[in-house]
Design a protein around this motif. Structure first.
Motif, PDB file in Angstrom:
ATOM      1  N   PRO A  99       8.118   3.822   8.312  1.00 41.60           N
ATOM      2  CA  PRO A  99       7.898   3.119   7.051  1.00 41.60           C
ATOM      3  C   PRO A  99       8.834   3.580   5.937  1.00 41.60           C
ATOM      4  O   PRO A  99       9.189   4.756   5.858  1.00 41.60           O
ATOM      5  N   LEU A 114      10.216  -3.115   5.611  1.00 46.69           N
ATOM      6  CA  LEU A 114       9.401  -3.586   4.486  1.00 46.69           C
ATOM      7  C   LEU A 114       7.919  -3.546   4.808  1.00 46.69           C
ATOM      8  O   LEU A 114       7.082  -3.420   3.938  1.00 46.69           O
ATOM      9  N   SER A 115       7.617  -3.701   6.096  1.00 45.86           N
ATOM     10  CA  SER A 115       6.245  -3.836   6.543  1.00 45.86           C
ATOM     11  C   SER A 115       6.273  -3.572   8.058  1.00 45.86           C
ATOM     12  O   SER A 115       7.347  -3.592   8.648  1.00 45.86           O
ATOM     13  N   PRO A 186       9.451  -1.577  -1.798  1.00 47.68           N
ATOM     14  CA  PRO A 186       9.189  -2.538  -2.857  1.00 47.68           C
ATOM     15  C   PRO A 186       8.536  -1.775  -4.014  1.00 47.68           C
ATOM     16  O   PRO A 186       7.789  -0.828  -3.775  1.00 47.68           O
TER      17      PRO A 186
ATOM     18  N   TYR B   8      -0.696   1.507   6.454  1.00 51.59           N
ATOM     19  CA  TYR B   8       0.467   0.909   7.114  1.00 51.59           C
ATOM     20  C   TYR B   8       1.762   1.577   6.672  1.00 51.59           C
ATOM     21  O   TYR B   8       2.660   1.779   7.480  1.00 51.59           O
ATOM     22  N   CYS B   9       1.863   1.889   5.367  1.00 53.84           N
ATOM     23  CA  CYS B   9       3.054   2.593   4.867  1.00 53.84           C
ATOM     24  C   CYS B   9       2.961   4.083   5.181  1.00 53.84           C
ATOM     25  O   CYS B   9       3.963   4.802   5.125  1.00 53.84           O
ATOM     26  N   ARG B  13       0.654   5.697  -2.484  1.00 50.39           N
ATOM     27  CA  ARG B  13       1.440   4.866  -3.405  1.00 50.39           C
ATOM     28  C   ARG B  13       0.654   4.656  -4.694  1.00 50.39           C
ATOM     29  O   ARG B  13      -0.550   4.860  -4.753  1.00 50.39           O
ATOM     30  N   GLU B  14       1.362   4.157  -5.682  1.00 50.22           N
ATOM     31  CA  GLU B  14       0.771   3.980  -7.004  1.00 50.22           C
ATOM     32  C   GLU B  14      -0.274   2.864  -6.989  1.00 50.22           C
ATOM     33  O   GLU B  14      -0.093   1.833  -6.347  1.00 50.22           O
ATOM     34  N   GLU B  17       0.370  -0.962  -7.290  1.00 51.59           N
ATOM     35  CA  GLU B  17       0.883  -1.770  -6.185  1.00 51.59           C
ATOM     36  C   GLU B  17      -0.225  -2.472  -5.409  1.00 51.59           C
ATOM     37  O   GLU B  17       0.056  -3.296  -4.543  1.00 51.59           O
ATOM     38  N   VAL B  62       2.345  -5.053  -3.711  1.00 52.37           N
ATOM     39  CA  VAL B  62       3.755  -4.725  -3.922  1.00 52.37           C
ATOM     40  C   VAL B  62       4.071  -3.601  -2.941  1.00 52.37           C
ATOM     41  O   VAL B  62       3.948  -2.439  -3.248  1.00 52.37           O
ATOM     42  N   GLY B  63       4.432  -3.999  -1.746  1.00 44.28           N
ATOM     43  CA  GLY B  63       4.612  -3.013  -0.690  1.00 44.28           C
ATOM     44  C   GLY B  63       4.666  -3.742   0.622  1.00 44.28           C
ATOM     45  O   GLY B  63       5.359  -4.749   0.737  1.00 44.28           O
ATOM     46  N   CYS B  64       3.869  -3.295   1.589  1.00 44.02           N
ATOM     47  CA  CYS B  64       3.944  -3.916   2.901  1.00 44.02           C
ATOM     48  C   CYS B  64       3.176  -5.236   2.960  1.00 44.02           C
ATOM     49  O   CYS B  64       3.257  -5.954   3.937  1.00 44.02           O
ATOM     50  N   ARG B  65       2.410  -5.547   1.897  1.00 45.54           N
ATOM     51  CA  ARG B  65       1.657  -6.801   1.807  1.00 45.54           C
ATOM     52  C   ARG B  65       0.653  -6.955   2.958  1.00 45.54           C
ATOM     53  O   ARG B  65       0.378  -8.046   3.418  1.00 45.54           O
ATOM     54  N   LYS B  66       0.127  -5.813   3.403  1.00 46.40           N
ATOM     55  CA  LYS B  66      -0.909  -5.854   4.435  1.00 46.40           C
ATOM     56  C   LYS B  66      -2.278  -5.604   3.803  1.00 46.40           C
ATOM     57  O   LYS B  66      -2.402  -4.843   2.853  1.00 46.40           O
TER      58      LYS B  66
END
Lengths: 233, 108
Positions: A99, A114-115, A186, B8-9, B13-14, B17, B62-66
């Motif tokens: 990741p 990105l994902s 992102p 997932y990431c 994270r903040e 997001e 705002v990231g992996c969008r999962k």
């Protein structure tokens, strides 16, 4: 996926008569980039009006638009047999599976995670169609490649004070310890969003949407003002 | 600002997001035609609002969008765990001693 071969839905009868550029995946792809002559005459990048050459002397911030690159988004399941190998064969870069990482080469190509099932590929503008076709050739099954070159642009941010400008703009931790070279994420940036990536010790790249480019460009100029700005044309 | 772990990431994270999307683990009735109005209404409109441990659906917008799940304490705001879609929580109201009993009288 349908086996539509024409771009004009009205031209159904002409499907057999005028085959478009077809690949093994049965997806129609066209070269979105005009011929070099037309491109040289007509193409206007999203920041051409704003990032005109400027040098404050002893500038702490260096900005440059990397205009007209080829932007491709790739989606697919990396566990699918042949997927990672196919991407590597088509692009010449290994598919990043960790990741928030980025692989890049000397030829100006890069691929960013990105994902778990999505990557951003940047290539020199004139290679976009070649790479897009190569990916369609190399991949099979459930995957997607979309050329989004017209919708995005890249801003290069470097200079001694680059990190100061980022810290004013984004909640993402950009300390070198947290944001090493080869990391890309992102990010929320000045209440908009973009993709922030560190391509070298001294340079960050900001992948911005065309519709945000003017706003973010102005934001960056304003945020950089106190450090002195050099804009490379 | 809170930091939230995206499964997932694989990192914190903040908070900016992320977006919350309501109660997790809501199952659509397998045969909607056979539902009574009460059952269907319950599925569509009624949500738990516990004082304590709650399982919520979140998205890393705002990231992996999962989408993923968060087990969160509604009184202390503590995030007890995050886990992927399709997984089950390891911490529930039963397994976690309820800290509200200690927190009573303290402004929560």
């Amino acid at each position: 996926m349908s086996d539509a071969t024409t771009l004009d839905p009205q031209a159904g009868a002409a499907v057999d008569a005028q085959p478009q550029d077809m690949t093994s995946s049965q997806t129609s792809v066209i070269d979105q980039r005009p011929t070099p002559e037309v491109h040289a005459q007509c193409a206007r990048s999203p920041l051409a009006h704003l990032f005109t050459a400027r040098d404050d002397g002893d500038a702490g911030i260096v900005l440059q638009e990397k205009a007209f690159l080829g932007h491709l988004t790739l989606r697919g399941d990396p566990a699918q047999p042949g997927f990672a190998e196919g991407v590597e064969a088509a692009l010449g870069l290994a598919l990043p599976l960790t990741p928030a990482t980025l692989h890049q080469n000397e030829g100006g190509r890069s691929i960013q995670w990105l994902s778990p099932d999505e990557w951003l590929i940047l290539v020199p503008g004139e290679e976009a169609f070649t790479v897009e076709k190569a990916l369609h050739e190399a991949l099979a099954g459930r995957y997607q490649v979309v050329n989004v070159s017209g919708g995005q642009t890249v801003i290069s941010l470097s200079g001694d004070q680059a990190r100061q400008v980022l810290m004013k703009s984004t909640p993402t931790d950009v300390h070198p310890r947290a944001f090493p070279v080869g990391r890309g994420v992102p990010a929320v940036f000045a209440k908009a969003t973009l993709v922030l990536r560190r391509v070298s010790e001294s340079e960050f790249e900001l992948v911005v949407r065309r519709s945000f480019a003017d706003y973010l460009g102005r934001w960056l100029l304003d945020a950089s003002e106190e450090f002195g700005v050099c804009i490379k044309g | 600002m809170m930091h939230i772990f995206c499964p997932y990431c694989g990192e914190l994270r903040e908070e900016e997001e992320f977006h919350v999307k309501g109660q997790a683990h809501i199952e659509r009735p397998k045969d909607p035609e056979a539902c009574s109005d009460a059952e269907w209404g319950d599925y569509l409109f009624f949500r738990n609002n516990p004082r304590g441990v709650h399982h919520e659906l979140w998205i890393h917008a705002v990231g992996c969008r999962k989408y993923f799940n968060i087990t969160r304490h509604t009184v202390t705001y503590e995030i007890l765990e995050t886990y992927r879609m399709g997984e089950q929580p390891t911490i529930t109201g039963e397994t976690k001693a309820d800290p509200t009993t200690q927190a009573k009288g303290v402004s929560a």
